[in-house]
Design a protein around this motif. Sequence first.
Motif, mmCIF file in Angstrom:
data_model
loop_
_atom_site.group_PDB
_atom_site.id
_atom_site.type_symbol
_atom_site.label_atom_id
_atom_site.label_comp_id
_atom_site.label_asym_id
_atom_site.label_seq_id
_atom_site.Cartn_x
_atom_site.Cartn_y
_atom_site.Cartn_z
ATOM 1 N N VAL A 94 2.064 2.564 -6.531
ATOM 2 C CA VAL A 94 3.269 2.068 -5.871
ATOM 3 C C VAL A 94 3.137 0.581 -5.564
ATOM 4 O O VAL A 94 4.076 -0.194 -5.706
ATOM 5 N N ALA A 95 1.952 0.164 -5.104
ATOM 6 C CA ALA A 95 1.693 -1.273 -4.908
ATOM 7 C C ALA A 95 0.659 -1.662 -5.948
ATOM 8 O O ALA A 95 -0.545 -1.603 -5.713
ATOM 9 N N GLU A 96 1.170 -2.042 -7.118
ATOM 10 C CA GLU A 96 0.260 -2.190 -8.263
ATOM 11 C C GLU A 96 -0.701 -3.350 -8.083
ATOM 12 O O GLU A 96 -1.863 -3.282 -8.515
ATOM 13 N N GLY A 97 -0.243 -4.398 -7.412
ATOM 14 C CA GLY A 97 -1.133 -5.536 -7.230
ATOM 15 C C GLY A 97 -2.312 -5.163 -6.350
ATOM 16 O O GLY A 97 -3.467 -5.504 -6.641
ATOM 17 N N CYS A 98 -2.021 -4.453 -5.268
ATOM 18 C CA CYS A 98 -3.091 -4.036 -4.366
ATOM 19 C C CYS A 98 -4.083 -3.174 -5.122
ATOM 20 O O CYS A 98 -5.296 -3.340 -5.012
ATOM 21 N N GLU A 99 -3.551 -2.261 -5.905
ATOM 22 C CA GLU A 99 -4.410 -1.318 -6.606
ATOM 23 C C GLU A 99 -5.320 -2.043 -7.597
ATOM 24 O O GLU A 99 -6.527 -1.791 -7.672
ATOM 25 N N LEU A 100 -4.739 -3.002 -8.307
ATOM 26 C CA LEU A 100 -5.541 -3.775 -9.249
ATOM 27 C C LEU A 100 -6.600 -4.576 -8.517
ATOM 28 O O LEU A 100 -7.762 -4.639 -8.924
ATOM 29 N N GLY A 101 -6.187 -5.189 -7.398
ATOM 30 C CA GLY A 101 -7.122 -6.003 -6.646
ATOM 31 C C GLY A 101 -8.315 -5.191 -6.166
ATOM 32 O O GLY A 101 -9.456 -5.657 -6.203
ATOM 33 N N VAL A 102 -8.047 -3.961 -5.722
ATOM 34 C CA VAL A 102 -9.147 -3.129 -5.241
ATOM 35 C C VAL A 102 -10.099 -2.802 -6.374
ATOM 36 O O VAL A 102 -11.327 -2.887 -6.241
ATOM 37 N N ARG A 103 -9.523 -2.473 -7.535
ATOM 38 C CA ARG A 103 -10.402 -2.139 -8.662
ATOM 39 C C ARG A 103 -11.235 -3.337 -9.081
ATOM 40 O O ARG A 103 -12.413 -3.214 -9.397
ATOM 41 N N LEU A 104 -10.614 -4.491 -9.100
ATOM 42 C CA LEU A 104 -11.361 -5.683 -9.485
ATOM 43 C C LEU A 104 -12.453 -5.998 -8.463
ATOM 44 O O LEU A 104 -13.561 -6.394 -8.813
ATOM 45 N N SER A 105 -12.123 -5.804 -7.180
ATOM 46 C CA SER A 105 -13.130 -6.075 -6.147
ATOM 47 C C SER A 105 -14.305 -5.128 -6.288
ATOM 48 O O SER A 105 -15.454 -5.526 -6.130
ATOM 49 N N VAL A 106 -13.996 -3.870 -6.551
ATOM 50 C CA VAL A 106 -15.074 -2.907 -6.711
ATOM 51 C C VAL A 106 -15.947 -3.277 -7.897
ATOM 52 O O VAL A 106 -17.165 -3.134 -7.871
ATOM 53 N N ALA A 107 -15.300 -3.789 -8.950
ATOM 54 C CA ALA A 107 -16.060 -4.184 -10.126
ATOM 55 C C ALA A 107 -16.790 -5.489 -9.936
ATOM 56 O O ALA A 107 -17.534 -5.920 -10.816
ATOM 57 N N ALA B 141 17.031 -3.110 1.772
ATOM 58 C CA ALA B 141 16.064 -3.600 0.793
ATOM 59 C C ALA B 141 14.737 -3.933 1.471
ATOM 60 O O ALA B 141 13.653 -3.665 0.934
ATOM 61 N N LEU B 142 14.827 -4.530 2.652
ATOM 62 C CA LEU B 142 13.604 -4.854 3.383
ATOM 63 C C LEU B 142 12.835 -3.586 3.723
ATOM 64 O O LEU B 142 11.614 -3.502 3.549
ATOM 65 N N SER B 143 13.559 -2.592 4.198
ATOM 66 C CA SER B 143 12.907 -1.346 4.556
ATOM 67 C C SER B 143 12.239 -0.711 3.340
ATOM 68 O O SER B 143 11.116 -0.232 3.401
ATOM 69 N N ASP B 144 12.949 -0.747 2.215
ATOM 70 C CA ASP B 144 12.357 -0.173 1.000
ATOM 71 C C ASP B 144 11.121 -0.952 0.593
ATOM 72 O O ASP B 144 10.105 -0.371 0.181
ATOM 73 N N GLU B 145 11.238 -2.279 0.665
ATOM 74 C CA GLU B 145 10.094 -3.093 0.257
ATOM 75 C C GLU B 145 8.883 -2.787 1.114
ATOM 76 O O GLU B 145 7.763 -2.598 0.619
ATOM 77 N N GLN B 146 9.097 -2.715 2.443
ATOM 78 C CA GLN B 146 7.985 -2.431 3.346
ATOM 79 C C GLN B 146 7.446 -1.027 3.129
ATOM 80 O O GLN B 146 6.233 -0.806 3.169
ATOM 81 N N THR B 147 8.346 -0.092 2.895
ATOM 82 C CA THR B 147 7.890 1.275 2.643
ATOM 83 C C THR B 147 7.000 1.318 1.418
ATOM 84 O O THR B 147 5.926 1.920 1.427
ATOM 85 N N ARG B 148 7.431 0.627 0.370
ATOM 86 C CA ARG B 148 6.615 0.618 -0.845
ATOM 87 C C ARG B 148 5.279 -0.025 -0.603
ATOM 88 O O ARG B 148 4.227 0.449 -1.043
ATOM 89 N N TRP B 149 5.305 -1.119 0.105
ATOM 90 C CA TRP B 149 4.074 -1.861 0.374
ATOM 91 C C TRP B 149 3.086 -0.979 1.128
ATOM 92 O O TRP B 149 1.931 -0.816 0.734
ATOM 93 N N ILE B 150 3.565 -0.372 2.221
ATOM 94 C CA ILE B 150 2.670 0.452 3.039
ATOM 95 C C ILE B 150 2.242 1.692 2.270
ATOM 96 O O ILE B 150 1.059 2.077 2.302
ATOM 97 N N GLN B 151 3.178 2.286 1.558
ATOM 98 C CA GLN B 151 2.829 3.475 0.809
ATOM 99 C C GLN B 151 1.804 3.150 -0.260
ATOM 100 O O GLN B 151 0.879 3.932 -0.511
ATOM 101 N N GLY B 152 1.958 1.985 -0.877
ATOM 102 C CA GLY B 152 0.996 1.586 -1.886
ATOM 103 C C GLY B 152 -0.407 1.481 -1.329
ATOM 104 O O GLY B 152 -1.382 1.950 -1.930
ATOM 105 N N PHE B 153 -0.503 0.866 -0.151
ATOM 106 C CA PHE B 153 -1.825 0.753 0.468
ATOM 107 C C PHE B 153 -2.383 2.128 0.820
ATOM 108 O O PHE B 153 -3.571 2.394 0.626
ATOM 109 N N LEU B 154 -1.541 2.975 1.345
ATOM 110 C CA LEU B 154 -2.008 4.318 1.696
ATOM 111 C C LEU B 154 -2.453 5.079 0.445
ATOM 112 O O LEU B 154 -3.446 5.812 0.461
#
Lengths: 655, 554
Positions: free
Chosen positions: B337-350, B374-387
């Motif tokens: 859901v938050a693709e940048g966060c997910e990529l960043g975590v994988r890169l950090s682990v590597a 739109a703001l609410s959706d954006e924040q929801t996606r952001w938080i959900q992505g991190f979770l």
Amino acid sequence: MTSATVSPFPRAGPGWRSRLESVPLEGLRSAVIAVVIVCASTVLHALNMASAPQRLGEEGSTVGRAWTLEHLGSFAPPAYWYEHPPLGWLQLSAWTWATSAFERAPSAVAAGREAMLVAYLISAVLLWVLARRLGLARWAAALALVVFGLSPLAVQFQRPIFLANLATPWILGAFVLACSPRRRLGGFAASGACLGVATVTNYAALLVLPALALQVWRSSHPATRRYALAVGGSLFTLVWGMYILGAALRGELLPGRGHPSLIHGAWFQLFESAGSGSIFDADSFGHDTVSSWLALDMVGLILALVAASVALVALPRLRPLAIGFLVPAVVAVLPRYSTVSLVVGLLPFGAVLIAGVSERVWSWSGEVLGRGQDRRRVRSAAASLVALALVIAALAAPDWIAGYRSLLGHDREAALRHADRWIVQNVPTGRRLIVDGAMWVDLVEAGMSTRRLVQYAAFDADADVGIQPRGGWRDYDLVVSIESLRGFPDRYPEVRAALRSSVVLAVFGAGDDRVEVRKVLPEGPDRTATESAASGHDPAAAARAGTELARNASVDLAPAARRELVEGEVDQRIMTTLVALAADRPVAVEDFAYDPAEAGTGAPYRAVALRAQSPDDALAIRRILADQVPPHRPAEIEVGPDARITVTYPLAALQ
Amino acid sequence: MSGHNDVTSATRCTVLAVGLAGALLVVVPTGPGSGPSGPGGQPPPSTPAEGTSLPPDDEPVLQPADDSQVVLLDEEEQVEPTEEDPGAVESEDDADDGAGALDAARLDLVRAIGAGLLVLISLMLTAISTIRLRRMLHAWWSPASLGETDLEHERLTTSFSLVVVGGRNDEGFGRTLERLAAFDHPDVEILAVVGQEELGAREVATAAAYRHPDRIRLVVDRDVRGHETRALNTGLAACRGDVLGVFQAGDEVRPGLLRHVEAALATTGADVVQSGVLLTAENPSWFSVRRMLESYFWFRSRLRYYAQQRFVPLATTSLFGRVNVLRGADGWAGDAVAEGCELGVRLSVAGVPVAVTWDPQLVTGTAMPPSIRALSDEQTRWIQGFLQVLRRGAWRSLPTRRQCALARVTLAMPFLEAVAGAAVPVLAAVAVVADAPPPIVLVAFLPLIPALTTLVVEMVGLGELGRTSGVRTRTRDWVRLLLGAVPYQLLLGAAALRALVRELRGDRSPDTASHMNDDAAGTDAVDRPRLVARSTGRREQFDHLVTKTGAVDR
């Protein structure tokens, strides 16, 4: 202006082991010097600390509030009307609770002064750290510690239980954090919080705010300056916010009828309280205050003033401290707000300024003359500087020595201890007393009911804010007068009125720091009232009765006792009792006595030392006396070896 | 195991929710004036608290003669008049009979539990707010962390492939493409990735490619949904340069950015560079200032903190990475859901070195959500992505335990911050309304200390932003900043709870409603050449030409 941070970041520095090994010897040497001086000055502070100086102005009410908070769970009695912020009493009470100080120490004042000693210790350490962080050399920092800890002015005003003494460690902590070499925002935030706590301990700490703001401004990196001021200022304000919130939750924030309020209390202190008067007016409180400071250490004060002026103008590094010194100094000479404890705020800044300016003068002279390459000139200049220092020390020496003699040698609280004991022994139940706050604590600890006692400060009550005044001084029977009450009579006008219409019952000590227990005459000062009228003793009638008794064959009198009888100095009750006893048996009277505190007040002798014929006879006499009803019932009958009986009657004036 | 994570996180959230609800239910019904009077309690004005009489002294005290009683002299009794005890009166009122006493005791226990819960929650909120404030201030924490480095680098030898994903904002898409094409870097190719069904985007991209044939290529993603991650991966697969750069449609990219990125890559030796991003809006709403400041503090300060800790959640704009490294990491995860966060975590682990840079003159401006929805959706996606990343557990492979702990906190922080930010004013209000004893209310107000300090810091940040990055700040922006604080936090709190629910349900669908951009309504006739008519008619032929030759058939 680009900034980049790369990850992986290099590890944040060497581990703790290598850091420990790399502590330089310089640091250890510094620490040793600091520890030695701090220990020496702490010992000096501690010697005789409970006994000198005699309790000053606010000490009684401060320690009283700390006691009531610890034992009764609130600041009352006397009722709290926000005349001072509460955190100082809270800290004092926390200390006394944690160390059981009131139970351990011989008196309330001793307990409170213990806490002041701890506060002084912390302040001294922080002062050293501050001096070093400001770039002073070790000898200069040592000089600052010496002035701060050993000056008699400092000892005189750091021993008493002032709220300002509790605020000083927080103020110094704020400055130490603001001068931190690492210049982290967390340090500035903590600095703001420390000053917030200091101001909620003692309102006068607000005078330091401009100095601290300037220090934070100077210490922070230009790029982080706004954030440093923002977090420091926020935390300062929010600590105050919690205090105001606490008052608001109790409904005591806004002024209104029937309850005390923070705003009313602050307003009163700022605008409505009686001013201290111009320091140039010889009768004013302000004049007395400032002259008492100058009497203790004139050289030190003048040097500090000079140093502050020099630093303000010429030494940017010390400018915040100069402002921290000059703002309270200006307030102290204003005719409005001078208080005794303002000098406490001047002491740390003055000490560092003297040391800093001295160091600067020394190094400046070295530079200026060193350029000249003339060794003789340099040496002579150095010699003259040292000579100047010696002259200053010689000028200060007499004041210092006199100050030490007074502070270390004299026991100025002895009179108060005796007064406590006398009151507990001789004041009957049901009599009400007006006492100073510390004596209030001591008497309550000795078992008196709080309903019988009232502190001087309780008469500040204001019906407008719902605090019931305690019925006025006329409802009380006794008032105890101490040095600081007589010295600043306008502080408690009700108590002054009580003093004016009272007669002395007992005097403890002599001179200025004597303690008087006086009986209040509710009908006002009677011009014709003599001292003997207070005690109800009529010397002429007593002389007649005494002469009669002296002729009684069954009474065997020692010569001194005979003379005292004949001169009418013996209590009527004793004479009546002797007559009654002599009807059945021969009575030998050795001596008449009274408590030495009652000498000179017109009170008669109220104790008699008898010798019975046998131990059984002594016991019989005791039984007879014990069966008497008042007023002829003695307060104490003591049967000693070989049939010696000492009979003491209660004080006639209080019957 | 993700199932285990599911259960533990669900349990934790349930416990938290129950605790909060319990605190509210227990504390609120205590009613006015019924709290036990604490140490600061005000005694009633008519009978000032006198305290009780004290036990007699141990020492023999001379007993003065008392008129009322005959007392033997060598006893040491203290005879005091009986005194009323105000505390006793109160408790008598509470307990009239035995049953009343039991009720009172139970009520006291309930009150004590409520107070304890309140204190616990308050301390947790204070901790979260303080951590947030500390990370927000990281960039200015000490002179050392100001981290100003000179990134001068003369040789421009890297070849860049810049990927811009279309489909959301056609007009912005065109603008971004034009700006990227205007870079004066010698070796830049721009890939405009559009979905097969996104006709408007295709038109714009085709026009842009027509205008800059040597730079812009149109890449069509055959997947019907046109999901952003797929588009990014398509771009990654199709690119030919050494370094891939990612942008969103509508981004305002400053000239000189590529030079700066190349300098960063060379100077720091990093493989990935996250350059600064700022959210900007043409028609600001009441929350725009706050959202912009949030992005300012995130990129300027908080990402720097994470970079220092070697755990960087990346963004999906203004991100640059070496193509071989990105391909080695298999690009972006399709179901994240938050693709940048997910990529960043994988890169950090590597262990891939990531550089985070901020230059006020080279900040990329990206689109602000236009409406509250739109703001609410954006924040929801952001938080959900991190979770989601938290639950996935890729971070567990980090080398040290400290890093694992930090990763866990970092990934949970958006959720915790959002909930805490909403809970702080609510808790304070509840404590006041429930008339708890003053010390408890003071503790409940404790989280306001870091919260209000954060507000002051945000104001300073707004001023700094105005001075350094040329963002215009008017009076109404300051007012919106102050007054919008509580509503914004409540909005975030709601978004956080929605994100939690969605994540627990496993609902990862992109909320297509938020992708519809109101600003995309503008039809700029200039950007729609005759080619549009042709492309809609002969789609397959057109596609084939693009993917084969990289140029538009004229």
